[in-house]
Design a protein around this motif. Structure first.
Motif, short mmCIF file in Angstrom:
data_model
loop_
_atom_site.label_atom_id
_atom_site.label_comp_id
_atom_site.label_asym_id
_atom_site.label_seq_id
_atom_site.Cartn_x
_atom_site.Cartn_y
_atom_site.Cartn_z
N THR A 173 1.61 -11.05 5.31
CA THR A 173 1.31 -10.21 6.46
C THR A 173 0.77 -8.87 5.99
OG1 THR A 173 2.17 -9.38 8.58
CG2 THR A 173 3.60 -9.15 6.65
N TRP A 174 0.43 -8.01 6.92
CA TRP A 174 -0.03 -6.65 6.60
C TRP A 174 1.16 -5.71 6.72
CZ3 TRP A 174 -4.59 -5.65 4.52
CH2 TRP A 174 -5.03 -4.34 4.44
N LEU B 298 2.61 0.73 3.37
CA LEU B 298 2.04 0.77 2.02
C LEU B 298 0.64 1.36 2.07
CD1 LEU B 298 3.14 -2.72 0.68
CD2 LEU B 298 4.22 -0.53 0.25
N GLY C 178 -1.65 -2.34 3.44
CA GLY C 178 -1.92 -3.33 2.42
C GLY C 178 -1.25 -4.64 2.76
N GLY C 179 -1.77 -5.70 2.17
CA GLY C 179 -1.16 -6.99 2.41
C GLY C 179 0.06 -7.20 1.52
N VAL C 180 0.93 -8.07 1.96
CA VAL C 180 2.10 -8.42 1.18
C VAL C 180 2.34 -9.92 1.32
CG1 VAL C 180 3.30 -6.21 1.24
CG2 VAL C 180 3.57 -7.79 3.15
N PHE C 181 2.94 -10.49 0.27
CA PHE C 181 3.39 -11.88 0.30
C PHE C 181 4.91 -11.91 0.18
CE2 PHE C 181 -0.46 -14.23 0.14
CZ PHE C 181 -1.36 -13.57 -0.68
#
Lengths: 111, 122
Positions: free
Chosen positions: A91-92, A96, A99-102
């Protein structure tokens, strides 16, 4: 450690249903769409679910996504041996600087 | 058909520089953000950042800001990821992926390259 929390591993038998969770916060899942990816060893990740519940063309309806508050889930019904893989949510995150994150990933074993 | 084709595996020594590539085809390359994702050995996926080929606007993850440089040449439909001085800890598989979604809040990577394995060892 990841901003999004997934169970490291899960297992189920063929034909069963498994629910993979992805827990976040208001700065990510709570206010943005969620995507899910399947990653088989030696291959590129594949998009399974986008914008929380939508399936790309060619993804069977055994895979479904949902979200409630700051948590999302991926349901896989009618498990097949070919579903054995690593699964990641994404998701975004606005905390941050955008930024995207997993998630950390969930290794699914089909017994 | 949308395709992202990455450059081949690299074996480098610490301190060396490197630039890997990702060539897009089958869609309007300039109009879609391209992202880079790292997977270290035995670890999960890490979001490194994205670049918009049309104007080379870049958004880095804080974890990778200053560690890598993303660039793109829209005339040859290619995005790049480069290091000026590699470290052993840069050893990983690197994927490029096309950023879907109309806004960042709808982010997802809808097409992926095959990956480039970078090995850094003395």
């Amino acid at each position: 450690h990841s901003v999004l929390t997934q169970p490291p591993s899960m297992s189920a038998a063929p034909g069963e249903t498994v629910t993979i969770s992805c827990s976040g916060s208001s700065s990510n899942i709570g206010n943005n769409d969620v995507s899910w990816y399947q990653h088989l060893p030696g291959t590129a990740p594949k998009l399974l679910i986008y914008e929380t519940y939508k399936r790309p063309f060619g993804i069977p309806d055994r895979f479904s996504g949902s979200k409630s508050g700051t948590s999302a889930t991926l349901d896989i019904t009618g498990l097949q041996t070919g579903d054995e893989a690593d699964y990641y949510c994404g998701t975004w995150d606005t905390s941050l600087n955008g930024g995207g994150v997993f998630g950390g990933g969930t290794k699914l074993t089909v017994l | 058909e949308v395709q992202l084709v990455q450059s081949g595996a690299e074996n480098k020594k610490p301190g060396e520089s490197l630039k890997i590539s990702c060539k897009g085809s089958g869609y309007g390359f300039s109009a879609y953000w391209i992202g880079w994702v790292r997977q270290m050995p035995g670890k999960g996926l890490e979001w490194m950042g994205v670049i918009y080929p049309d104007d080379s606007d870049v958004r880095y993850s804080p974890s990778f800001q200053g560690q890598v440089t993303m660039s793109a040449d829209k005339s040859i439909r290619t995005a790049y990821l480069q290091w000026s001085s590699l470290k052993a800890s840069d050893t990983a598989m690197y994927y490029c992926a096309r950023f879907g979604g109309a806004t960042f809040g709808h982010y997802h990577f809808d097409n992926w390259g095959q990956g480039t394995l970078v090995t850094v060892s003395s």
